[in-house]
Design an enzyme around this catalytic site. Structure first.
Site, PDB file in Angstrom:
ATOM      1  N   ILE A  50       0.819  -1.216   0.000  1.00 37.40           N
ATOM      2  CA  ILE A  50       0.000   0.000   0.000  1.00 37.40           C
ATOM      3  C   ILE A  50       0.849   1.262   0.000  1.00 37.40           C
ATOM      4  CG2 ILE A  50      -2.019  -1.052   1.066  1.00 37.40           C
ATOM      5  CD1 ILE A  50      -1.056  -0.017   3.771  1.00 37.40           C
ATOM      6  N   VAL A  57       5.560  -0.602   2.456  1.00 38.43           N
ATOM      7  CA  VAL A  57       4.476  -0.717   3.435  1.00 38.43           C
ATOM      8  C   VAL A  57       3.410  -1.642   2.859  1.00 38.43           C
ATOM      9  CG1 VAL A  57       2.765   0.507   4.820  1.00 38.43           C
ATOM     10  CG2 VAL A  57       4.928   1.631   4.244  1.00 38.43           C
ATOM     11  N   ASP A  96       9.851  16.370   7.911  1.00 39.17           N
ATOM     12  CA  ASP A  96       9.377  16.069   6.556  1.00 39.17           C
ATOM     13  C   ASP A  96       7.867  16.268   6.471  1.00 39.17           C
ATOM     14  OD1 ASP A  96       9.779  15.443   3.891  1.00 39.17           O
ATOM     15  OD2 ASP A  96       9.590  13.275   4.194  1.00 39.17           O
TER      16      ASP A  96
END
Length: 330
Positions: free
Chosen positions: A34, A42, A143
């Site tokens: 995903i 992931v 980030d």
């Protein structure tokens, strides 16, 4: 004997391992991919017994350098320190023969730039809440970007802590990291910097993009982009919401010390939500019944604000009286 983080990292990756892969597969079902990044993939994952869904962040040991090992350990340690409704949660870290697996919260959500119809100020308030929580615990994300903000059922989740780190108010760092379009001038200039103001700058870029559909700085390459960021010339006039325009002016300041803090952003966004909820009440008779006079209304607003700010802070330092006076016409 006390171990430092480097000792623990070496232990995590180099200790003698009995075959754990079989045991892992007996407990969890691993499904489709995903997500993917520079260092990890992931996959959807489920507990075979409870059928609860998770996201499984997988690091391949053979592809990890020693410096990246330290970053992974830091990411794990920071995620284990965090528990907030607007931040992704980690449940377990499972090491198998070939991988380091982070069992994290599964969010069936989408990125904000692919959605319509959500309450922007509610979303920004939740993001400010997450950053305020992190910064109060000396954690900086490093980030913050649209791709790392998921939205599902009215709730925002800040994800991907691969660049996150702990900071000290007395020690600045000189680490070049993040995503170019969201980098603050001090990072682009490769100067020593403190993490929280850089997070606030990136948050400001997110807001600009969500309101304008484009970044404030656009270059044909990173070099050109960075030159524009350093010049820091931003046109705020196209932002119709005067409040967001003012907030962005405070976030996207060239000097990190001039930027608004996450705590103040959190409080001012909270105030705007309170104001919009009150102003949007259609039946003023009901409003008058709840608040018999103006002073009662203002006192209620002050009470709501006190729930949002630290006890030692003065409301007048967070929200000017001129702002609260906008309720006088009700």
């Amino acid at each position: 004997m006390k171990c430092n983080s480097q000792d623990l990292t070496l232990k995590l990756f180099k200790e003698s391992i009995i075959d754990r892969t079989v045991a892992f597969k007996e407990i969890y079902m691993v499904g489709k991919q995903i997500g993917t990044g520079s260092y990890a993939s992931v996959r959807l994952c489920a507990d075979k017994l409870t059928l609860k869904s998770y996201a499984l962040k997988i690091y391949n040991k053979s592809a990890i350098s020693s410096s990246r090992q330290k970053s992974i350990f830091r990411e794990i340690r920071i995620l284990q320190m965090i528990k907030h409704s607007n931040i992704i949660q980690i449940y377990n870290v499972i090491e198998t023969n070939n991988h380091i697996n982070l069992l994290i919260e599964y969010i069936d959500g989408k990125q904000l730039n692919s959605l319509k119809g959500y309450n922007l100020k509610q979303v920004l308030y939740q993001m400010a809440s997450a950053l305020n929580y992190l910064h109060a615990r000396n954690i900086t994300h490093r980030d913050v970007k649209i791709e790392n903000i998921l939205y599902s059922d009215g709730q925002v989740k800040l994800i991907d802590f691969v660049f996150s780190t702990l900071f000290s108010n007395s020690i600045k760092k000189k680490i070049y990291c993040g995503t170019p379009s969201y980098m603050a001038p001090e990072i682009v200039n490769k100067q020593y910097y403190s993490g929280p103001p850089a997070d606030i700058w990136a948050f400001g870029i997110v807001i600009f993009y969500l309101t304008q559909g484009q970044f404030p700085f656009k270059g044909s390459n990173d070099k050109e982009l960075f030159q524009l960021i350093i010049q820091c010339k931003i046109n705020f006039n196209s932002i119709n919401d005067h409040y967001l325009q003012d907030l962005l002016c405070q976030m996207l300041q060239f000097d990190p010390q001039d930027r608004i803090s996450a705590a103040k952003s959190f409080c001012t966004l909270g105030f705007q939500i309170i104001k919009s909820q009150l102003v949007n009440l259609k039946n003023l008779a009901v409003l008058k019944l709840i608040y018999p006079n103006k002073s009662t209304l203002i006192n209620n607003i002050n009470l709501q604000l006190r729930k949002l700010i630290k006890p030692q802070q003065n409301i007048n330092q967070i929200i000017p009286k001129s702002e609260r006076a906008q309720f006088n016409h009700i």
